[in-house]
Design a protein around this motif. Structure first.
Motif, PDB file in Angstrom:
ATOM      1  N   TYR A  74       0.853  -1.184   0.000  1.00  0.00           N
ATOM      2  CA  TYR A  74       0.000   0.000   0.000  1.00  0.00           C
ATOM      3  C   TYR A  74       0.886   1.230   0.000  1.00  0.00           C
ATOM      4  N   THR A  75       0.422   2.269  -0.666  1.00  0.00           N
ATOM      5  CA  THR A  75       1.073   3.556  -0.623  1.00  0.00           C
ATOM      6  C   THR A  75      -0.012   4.618  -0.463  1.00  0.00           C
ATOM      7  N   LEU A  76       0.373   5.791  -0.087  1.00  0.00           N
ATOM      8  CA  LEU A  76      -0.574   6.887   0.099  1.00  0.00           C
ATOM      9  C   LEU A  76      -1.751   6.481   0.980  1.00  0.00           C
TER      10      LEU A  76
ATOM     11  N   SER B  46      -8.566   5.434   3.072  1.00  0.00           N
ATOM     12  CA  SER B  46      -8.226   5.089   1.695  1.00  0.00           C
ATOM     13  C   SER B  46      -6.747   4.723   1.590  1.00  0.00           C
ATOM     14  N   ALA B  47      -6.421   4.034   0.508  1.00  0.00           N
ATOM     15  CA  ALA B  47      -5.027   3.681   0.204  1.00  0.00           C
ATOM     16  C   ALA B  47      -4.923   3.409  -1.286  1.00  0.00           C
ATOM     17  N   GLU B  48      -3.687   3.410  -1.754  1.00  0.00           N
ATOM     18  CA  GLU B  48      -3.398   3.047  -3.147  1.00  0.00           C
ATOM     19  C   GLU B  48      -2.574   1.768  -3.128  1.00  0.00           C
ATOM     20  N   ILE B  49      -2.854   0.881  -4.073  1.00  0.00           N
ATOM     21  CA  ILE B  49      -2.017  -0.305  -4.225  1.00  0.00           C
ATOM     22  C   ILE B  49      -0.754   0.127  -4.938  1.00  0.00           C
ATOM     23  N   GLY B  50       0.380  -0.158  -4.338  1.00  0.00           N
ATOM     24  CA  GLY B  50       1.646   0.183  -4.938  1.00  0.00           C
ATOM     25  C   GLY B  50       2.721   0.197  -3.878  1.00  0.00           C
TER      26      GLY B  50
ATOM     27  N   GLN C 186      -7.228   2.634  -4.448  1.00  0.00           N
ATOM     28  CA  GLN C 186      -6.917   3.156  -5.775  1.00  0.00           C
ATOM     29  C   GLN C 186      -5.852   2.281  -6.427  1.00  0.00           C
ATOM     30  N   TYR C 187      -5.838   2.316  -7.738  1.00  0.00           N
ATOM     31  CA  TYR C 187      -4.872   1.587  -8.535  1.00  0.00           C
ATOM     32  C   TYR C 187      -4.449   2.540  -9.639  1.00  0.00           C
TER      33      TYR C 187
ATOM     34  N   VAL D 212      -6.311   6.190 -13.454  1.00  0.00           N
ATOM     35  CA  VAL D 212      -6.722   6.036 -12.061  1.00  0.00           C
ATOM     36  C   VAL D 212      -7.939   5.122 -12.035  1.00  0.00           C
ATOM     37  N   MET D 213      -7.819   4.046 -11.263  1.00  0.00           N
ATOM     38  CA  MET D 213      -8.924   3.104 -11.096  1.00  0.00           C
ATOM     39  C   MET D 213      -9.195   2.978  -9.605  1.00  0.00           C
ATOM     40  N   SER D 214     -10.429   2.619  -9.276  1.00  0.00           N
ATOM     41  CA  SER D 214     -10.754   2.487  -7.861  1.00  0.00           C
ATOM     42  C   SER D 214     -11.632   1.274  -7.612  1.00  0.00           C
ATOM     43  N   LEU D 215     -11.597   0.845  -6.362  1.00  0.00           N
ATOM     44  CA  LEU D 215     -12.492  -0.182  -5.849  1.00  0.00           C
ATOM     45  C   LEU D 215     -12.925   0.321  -4.478  1.00  0.00           C
ATOM     46  N   CYS D 216     -14.223   0.580  -4.339  1.00  0.00           N
ATOM     47  CA  CYS D 216     -14.745   1.148  -3.093  1.00  0.00           C
ATOM     48  C   CYS D 216     -15.583   0.107  -2.351  1.00  0.00           C
ATOM     49  N   TRP D 217     -15.814   0.391  -1.097  1.00  0.00           N
ATOM     50  CA  TRP D 217     -16.467  -0.576  -0.219  1.00  0.00           C
ATOM     51  C   TRP D 217     -17.826  -1.030  -0.749  1.00  0.00           C
ATOM     52  N   GLU D 218     -18.607  -0.125  -1.367  1.00  0.00           N
ATOM     53  CA  GLU D 218     -19.930  -0.530  -1.817  1.00  0.00           C
ATOM     54  C   GLU D 218     -19.865  -1.543  -2.959  1.00  0.00           C
ATOM     55  N   GLU D 219     -18.893  -1.399  -3.877  1.00  0.00           N
ATOM     56  CA  GLU D 219     -18.722  -2.409  -4.927  1.00  0.00           C
ATOM     57  C   GLU D 219     -18.207  -3.710  -4.318  1.00  0.00           C
ATOM     58  N   TRP D 220     -17.284  -3.555  -3.358  1.00  0.00           N
ATOM     59  CA  TRP D 220     -16.698  -4.709  -2.676  1.00  0.00           C
ATOM     60  C   TRP D 220     -17.793  -5.560  -2.038  1.00  0.00           C
ATOM     61  N   GLU D 221     -18.684  -4.901  -1.316  1.00  0.00           N
ATOM     62  CA  GLU D 221     -19.738  -5.628  -0.601  1.00  0.00           C
ATOM     63  C   GLU D 221     -20.889  -6.039  -1.509  1.00  0.00           C
ATOM     64  N   ALA D 222     -20.999  -5.440  -2.690  1.00  0.00           N
ATOM     65  CA  ALA D 222     -22.081  -5.765  -3.625  1.00  0.00           C
ATOM     66  C   ALA D 222     -21.720  -6.882  -4.592  1.00  0.00           C
TER      67      ALA D 222
END
Length: 161
Positions: free
Chosen positions: A25-27, A34-38, A78-79, A137-147
Motif C-alpha cells: 500500500y502507498t498513500l 483510503s489507500a493506493e495499491i503500490g 486506488q490503482y 486512475v482506477m478504484s475499488l470502493c467498499w460498496e462495490e466490494w460488498e455488492a
C-alpha cells in the motif's frame, strides 16, 4: 509476494524459487480511510499465473473487509498505472477496479524509459531530457466490494490455485 505452490528447483534456494514479486500500500490515509495499491510488480516467471490474482485479492480483502472480518475497513482503494500499460489495466479491471480518470502529465519519468506513450519532449522544459506520463486512475470502493466484487474475486482466487 511469495508463491507457496511452487517447489524449488534442485540446487535453488527456496527464497529464489518462491519470490514472485512485490505488492503493498502507498498513500494510505487513515483519516480518509483510503489507500493506493503500490508498489506492485509480478516477476516474469510468475506473470500470467495465479500469483497476481491472489496478491491483489489478498491485499483488497485486507484493506476493504471490516475490522470485524479481520480487515482495515477502508472505504476506497486506488490503482494507478501508466496509460500505455494495458496489461496492468486489464488485471485491475478483472479484479474489480473501475476506471475513474486519466491524469495527464501526472508524472515526470526518465527519457530513457521504454514506454513514454508517444508524449513529445517540450522544448525549453524545466526538466529537460525527461518525459511525461499520463496515469490511469482506477478504484475499488467498499460498496462495490460488498455488492459482489469480494465474492467474485474470492472465486477467481479459488479457481487459480
Amino acid at each position: 509476494m511469495i508463491d507457496k505452490t511452487r517447489t524449488p528447483s534442485p540446487g535453488m534456494p527456496a527464497s529464489q524459487a518462491d519470490l514472485a514479486g512485490i505488492i503493498g500500500y502507498t498513500l494510505a490515509n487513515r483519516t480518509m480511510l483510503s489507500a493506493e495499491i503500490g508498489p506492485f510488480m509480478t516477476l516474469p516467471p510468475f506473470q500470467r499465473t495465479h500469483v497476481t490474482t491472489h496478491a491483489i485479492g489478498l491485499i483488497c480483502q485486507y484493506a476493504l473487509d471490516l475490522p470485524s472480518q479481520g480487515g482495515l475497513g477502508l472505504r476506497r482503494l486506488q490503482y494507478h498505472t501508466d496509460v500505455a500499460n494495458a496489461l496492468s489495466q486489464r488485471v485491475a479491471q478483472r479484479t474489480g477496479f473501475q476506471l475513474e480518470a486519466v491524469l495527464k502529465w501526472d508524472r515526470v519519468v526518465p527519457a530513457d524509459r521504454e514506454s513514454h506513450n508517444g508524449i513529445p519532449l517540450r522544448e525549453g522544459d524545466a526538466k529537460p531530457g525527461t518525459l511525461g506520463r499520463h496515469t490511469v486512475v482506477m478504484s475499488l470502493c467498499w460498496e462495490e466490494w460488498e455488492a459482489g466484487v469480494r465474492e467474485k474475486l474470492l472465486q477467481q482466487m479459488e479457481r487459480r490455485i
